[in-house]
Design a protein around this motif. Sequence first.
Motif, short mmCIF file in Angstrom:
data_model
loop_
_atom_site.label_atom_id
_atom_site.label_comp_id
_atom_site.label_asym_id
_atom_site.label_seq_id
_atom_site.Cartn_x
_atom_site.Cartn_y
_atom_site.Cartn_z
N ILE A 1 1.18 3.17 7.71
CA ILE A 1 1.99 3.84 6.69
C ILE A 1 1.93 5.36 6.89
O ILE A 1 2.93 6.06 6.78
N ASP B 1 1.12 9.24 -0.38
CA ASP B 1 1.73 10.43 -0.95
C ASP B 1 2.57 11.09 0.13
O ASP B 1 2.06 11.77 1.01
N ASN C 1 0.85 -1.19 0.00
CA ASN C 1 0.00 0.00 0.00
C ASN C 1 0.89 1.24 0.00
O ASN C 1 1.93 1.26 0.66
N GLY C 2 0.47 2.27 -0.73
CA GLY C 2 1.31 3.46 -0.85
C GLY C 2 0.69 4.69 -0.23
O GLY C 2 -0.49 4.72 0.13
N VAL D 1 4.75 2.84 -6.01
CA VAL D 1 3.65 1.87 -5.99
C VAL D 1 2.87 1.93 -7.31
O VAL D 1 2.54 0.90 -7.91
N PHE E 1 7.22 3.10 0.90
CA PHE E 1 5.78 3.14 0.59
C PHE E 1 5.41 4.35 -0.26
O PHE E 1 4.24 4.70 -0.36
N ASP E 2 6.40 4.97 -0.87
CA ASP E 2 6.17 6.15 -1.71
C ASP E 2 5.17 5.80 -2.81
O ASP E 2 5.39 4.87 -3.60
N LEU E 3 4.09 6.54 -2.89
CA LEU E 3 3.01 6.24 -3.83
C LEU E 3 3.48 6.23 -5.28
O LEU E 3 2.98 5.46 -6.10
N ARG E 4 4.47 7.05 -5.60
CA ARG E 4 4.94 7.08 -6.99
C ARG E 4 5.52 5.73 -7.40
O ARG E 4 5.27 5.25 -8.51
#
Length: 306
Positions: free
Chosen positions: A218, A113, A110-111, A289, A284-287
């Motif tokens: 997270i 921002d 899971n990510g 992910v 866990f950086d959304l970018r």
Amino acid sequence: EMALYCATSFLPTLRHIATWRPDVLHAHFAMPTGLLAWAAHRLTGVPYVLTAHLGDVPGGVPEQTDRLFRIVGPLARRVWSSAAACTAVSSFVQDLAERAYGRKVTRILNGIDLGQSAIRNPQSAIPHLVFLGRFNPQKNAPFLIDGLALLRDLNWGLTMIGDGPDRAAVEARIASHGLADRVRLAGWKAAAEVRATLSGADILCLPSLSEGLPVAAIEALAHGLAIAGSDIPGLRDVLLPGVNGLAAPVNDVAAYAGALSRLIADPTLLETMKSASREHARAFDLRGVVEEYERVLQTAAGPRAC
């Protein structure tokens, strides 16, 4: 509820496929959403990707789903075997799915921002603890109050964000332990308010009985909170015991209170673990992910995406 979901969503799904002509379907939750994707795939030929979260995999939440999986097991195996690709949101869920269905499962965490979580307040004189989540048996909120009752001699404050069926039990424990002046029940809050609370906090309390990969943890990493959690597989991607927090055996109130005591009573240890959480949040950086999901979906779509 699952049968009703599939029945009412089947025709709308086919209409969307006919008008939008997707290259690939992405089904979050293998049951029942994966069943819907499988049926649509059989009728339209559009490939699908499954993402498992926890309760949709055998052994994830056995007390809630064991009976269900005994009934739908053969159909679930067909859903998994026909998927173009399968992913899971944590190492624990990945392992459960691979053992249950004997196929490769890609872990995509899971990510979050990280840009929205950059602000970090200095550590306060009195450690601020946070519980974030639904008040249900899985999250074990009344247990947390019992643990903190053993730490009356230490300075701490707790904010509990959320609500649910265990709220009455939480309120009763707060009253019986005389902790009304140290525990604030905030109810559900908007995302901006949650981030503001986390920015001023020091420790996330996660005494859960089971987890897949909690987004609350997270968020806590991104805001630089140490984590006091249960020693369960679903937290092992976020909680590194002795590095960014401490873990205690499930439902062992004395051990959990001991872990919290170490964090509360030792400012140097707490600050070190908070710094480690901020560093660990990068995983866990959304970018990153999003890029991982794009690769899986493009590969699953194959020539259709060209």
